[in-house]
Design a protein around this motif. Structure first.
Motif, PDB file in Angstrom:
ATOM      1  N   GLN A   1      37.819  48.021  46.743  1.00  0.00           N
ATOM      2  CA  GLN A   1      38.391  49.270  47.237  1.00  0.00           C
ATOM      3  C   GLN A   1      38.582  50.243  46.071  1.00  0.00           C
ATOM      4  N   VAL A   2      38.543  51.531  46.405  1.00  0.00           N
ATOM      5  CA  VAL A   2      38.655  52.579  45.392  1.00  0.00           C
ATOM      6  C   VAL A   2      39.775  53.533  45.798  1.00  0.00           C
ATOM      7  N   GLN A   3      40.577  53.915  44.835  1.00  0.00           N
ATOM      8  CA  GLN A   3      41.621  54.918  45.065  1.00  0.00           C
ATOM      9  C   GLN A   3      41.379  56.101  44.130  1.00  0.00           C
ATOM     10  N   LEU A   4      41.572  57.294  44.666  1.00  0.00           N
ATOM     11  CA  LEU A   4      41.420  58.527  43.902  1.00  0.00           C
ATOM     12  C   LEU A   4      42.719  59.315  43.981  1.00  0.00           C
ATOM     13  N   VAL A   5      43.211  59.729  42.827  1.00  0.00           N
ATOM     14  CA  VAL A   5      44.456  60.480  42.787  1.00  0.00           C
ATOM     15  C   VAL A   5      44.225  61.781  42.027  1.00  0.00           C
ATOM     16  N   GLU A   6      44.421  62.899  42.735  1.00  0.00           N
ATOM     17  CA  GLU A   6      44.215  64.211  42.122  1.00  0.00           C
ATOM     18  C   GLU A   6      45.530  64.761  41.584  1.00  0.00           C
ATOM     19  N   SER A   7      45.418  65.663  40.635  1.00  0.00           N
ATOM     20  CA  SER A   7      46.576  66.381  40.115  1.00  0.00           C
ATOM     21  C   SER A   7      46.096  67.711  39.543  1.00  0.00           C
ATOM     22  N   GLY A   8      47.045  68.622  39.336  1.00  0.00           N
ATOM     23  CA  GLY A   8      46.714  69.876  38.671  1.00  0.00           C
ATOM     24  C   GLY A   8      46.652  71.096  39.557  1.00  0.00           C
ATOM     25  N   GLY A   9      46.812  70.917  40.854  1.00  0.00           N
ATOM     26  CA  GLY A   9      46.800  72.084  41.724  1.00  0.00           C
ATOM     27  C   GLY A   9      48.040  72.939  41.530  1.00  0.00           C
ATOM     28  N   GLY A  10      48.062  74.098  42.184  1.00  0.00           N
ATOM     29  CA  GLY A  10      49.205  74.976  42.078  1.00  0.00           C
ATOM     30  C   GLY A  10      48.868  76.377  42.514  1.00  0.00           C
ATOM     31  N   SER A  11      49.740  77.308  42.161  1.00  0.00           N
ATOM     32  CA  SER A  11      49.569  78.711  42.514  1.00  0.00           C
ATOM     33  C   SER A  11      49.309  79.527  41.265  1.00  0.00           C
ATOM     34  N   VAL A  12      48.393  80.470  41.373  1.00  0.00           N
ATOM     35  CA  VAL A  12      48.026  81.299  40.232  1.00  0.00           C
ATOM     36  C   VAL A  12      47.584  82.664  40.747  1.00  0.00           C
ATOM     37  N   GLN A  13      47.694  83.649  39.919  1.00  0.00           N
ATOM     38  CA  GLN A  13      47.210  84.983  40.276  1.00  0.00           C
ATOM     39  C   GLN A  13      45.711  85.080  40.031  1.00  0.00           C
ATOM     40  N   ALA A  14      45.086  85.994  40.729  1.00  0.00           N
ATOM     41  CA  ALA A  14      43.655  86.224  40.559  1.00  0.00           C
ATOM     42  C   ALA A  14      43.340  86.490  39.095  1.00  0.00           C
ATOM     43  N   GLY A  15      42.249  85.870  38.645  1.00  0.00           N
ATOM     44  CA  GLY A  15      41.869  85.988  37.248  1.00  0.00           C
ATOM     45  C   GLY A  15      42.395  84.859  36.378  1.00  0.00           C
ATOM     46  N   GLY A  16      43.325  84.079  36.932  1.00  0.00           N
ATOM     47  CA  GLY A  16      43.913  82.999  36.177  1.00  0.00           C
ATOM     48  C   GLY A  16      43.057  81.744  36.178  1.00  0.00           C
ATOM     49  N   SER A  17      43.621  80.679  35.591  1.00  0.00           N
ATOM     50  CA  SER A  17      42.893  79.418  35.440  1.00  0.00           C
ATOM     51  C   SER A  17      43.760  78.249  35.868  1.00  0.00           C
ATOM     52  N   LEU A  18      43.110  77.204  36.328  1.00  0.00           N
ATOM     53  CA  LEU A  18      43.749  75.927  36.626  1.00  0.00           C
ATOM     54  C   LEU A  18      42.776  74.819  36.244  1.00  0.00           C
ATOM     55  N   ARG A  19      43.329  73.660  35.962  1.00  0.00           N
ATOM     56  CA  ARG A  19      42.513  72.489  35.668  1.00  0.00           C
ATOM     57  C   ARG A  19      42.948  71.349  36.567  1.00  0.00           C
ATOM     58  N   LEU A  20      42.013  70.858  37.354  1.00  0.00           N
ATOM     59  CA  LEU A  20      42.265  69.721  38.224  1.00  0.00           C
ATOM     60  C   LEU A  20      41.788  68.436  37.554  1.00  0.00           C
ATOM     61  N   SER A  21      42.497  67.353  37.822  1.00  0.00           N
ATOM     62  CA  SER A  21      42.104  66.038  37.332  1.00  0.00           C
ATOM     63  C   SER A  21      42.101  65.061  38.501  1.00  0.00           C
ATOM     64  N   CYS A  22      41.247  64.068  38.404  1.00  0.00           N
ATOM     65  CA  CYS A  22      41.181  63.024  39.425  1.00  0.00           C
ATOM     66  C   CYS A  22      40.910  61.700  38.723  1.00  0.00           C
ATOM     67  N   VAL A  23      41.814  60.757  38.913  1.00  0.00           N
ATOM     68  CA  VAL A  23      41.663  59.430  38.326  1.00  0.00           C
ATOM     69  C   VAL A  23      41.251  58.447  39.399  1.00  0.00           C
ATOM     70  N   ALA A  24      40.183  57.730  39.136  1.00  0.00           N
ATOM     71  CA  ALA A  24      39.701  56.699  40.051  1.00  0.00           C
ATOM     72  C   ALA A  24      40.154  55.333  39.566  1.00  0.00           C
ATOM     73  N   SER A  25      40.572  54.494  40.495  1.00  0.00           N
ATOM     74  CA  SER A  25      40.973  53.127  40.156  1.00  0.00           C
ATOM     75  C   SER A  25      40.426  52.174  41.206  1.00  0.00           C
ATOM     76  N   GLY A  26      40.428  50.899  40.845  1.00  0.00           N
ATOM     77  CA  GLY A  26      39.891  49.889  41.749  1.00  0.00           C
ATOM     78  C   GLY A  26      38.538  49.416  41.263  1.00  0.00           C
ATOM     79  N   SER A  27      37.675  49.097  42.199  1.00  0.00           N
ATOM     80  CA  SER A  27      36.348  48.574  41.877  1.00  0.00           C
ATOM     81  C   SER A  27      35.385  49.739  41.652  1.00  0.00           C
ATOM     82  N   ILE A  28      35.291  50.181  40.415  1.00  0.00           N
ATOM     83  CA  ILE A  28      34.448  51.319  40.058  1.00  0.00           C
ATOM     84  C   ILE A  28      33.154  50.807  39.448  1.00  0.00           C
ATOM     85  N   PHE A  29      32.038  51.206  40.043  1.00  0.00           N
ATOM     86  CA  PHE A  29      30.739  50.804  39.532  1.00  0.00           C
ATOM     87  C   PHE A  29      30.350  51.679  38.349  1.00  0.00           C
TER      88      PHE A  29
END
Length: 115
Positions: A1-29
């Protein structure tokens, strides 16, 4: 089984930046494809960007040149650097992993861009 957990979302004004991350765990090929999709209210889920195990990337036309996808295979993590954000980028962003002909999804993280 595989689990994915995202982080980094939020609110920003136009022109701004965000960085999303996703960590996978479990049986990763060793060979898999990781990516980001998004779904805005009332719309279908759409591809944003993907990155293959060897590092080859692909982007939706709407984000090419503004977003950058990358991955750290040692950490089973995929990133999405989002620059020059626009209100139309507002959506729930989902991490995806495909391996052995099976797709896994994260729970999603909200990105809101105000004008």
């Amino acid at each position: 089984q595989v689990q994915l957990v995202e982080s980094g979302g939020g609110s920003v004004q136009a022109g701004g930046s965000l960085r999303l991350s996703c960590v996978a765990s479990g049986s990763i090929f060793r060979f898999n494809t990781m990516g980001w999709y998004r779904q805005a209210p009332g719309k279908q889920r759409e591809l944003v960007a993907t990155v293959f195990s060897g590092g080859i990337t692909d982007y939706a036309d709407s984000v090419r040149g503004r977003f950058t996808i990358s991955r750290d295979n040692a950490k089973n993590t995929v990133y999405l650097q989002m620059n020059s954000l626009k209100p139309e980028d507002t959506a729930v962003y989902y991490c995806s992993l495909v391996q052995n002909a099976r797709r896994y999804w994260g729970q999603g993280t909200q990105v809101t861009v105000s004008s």
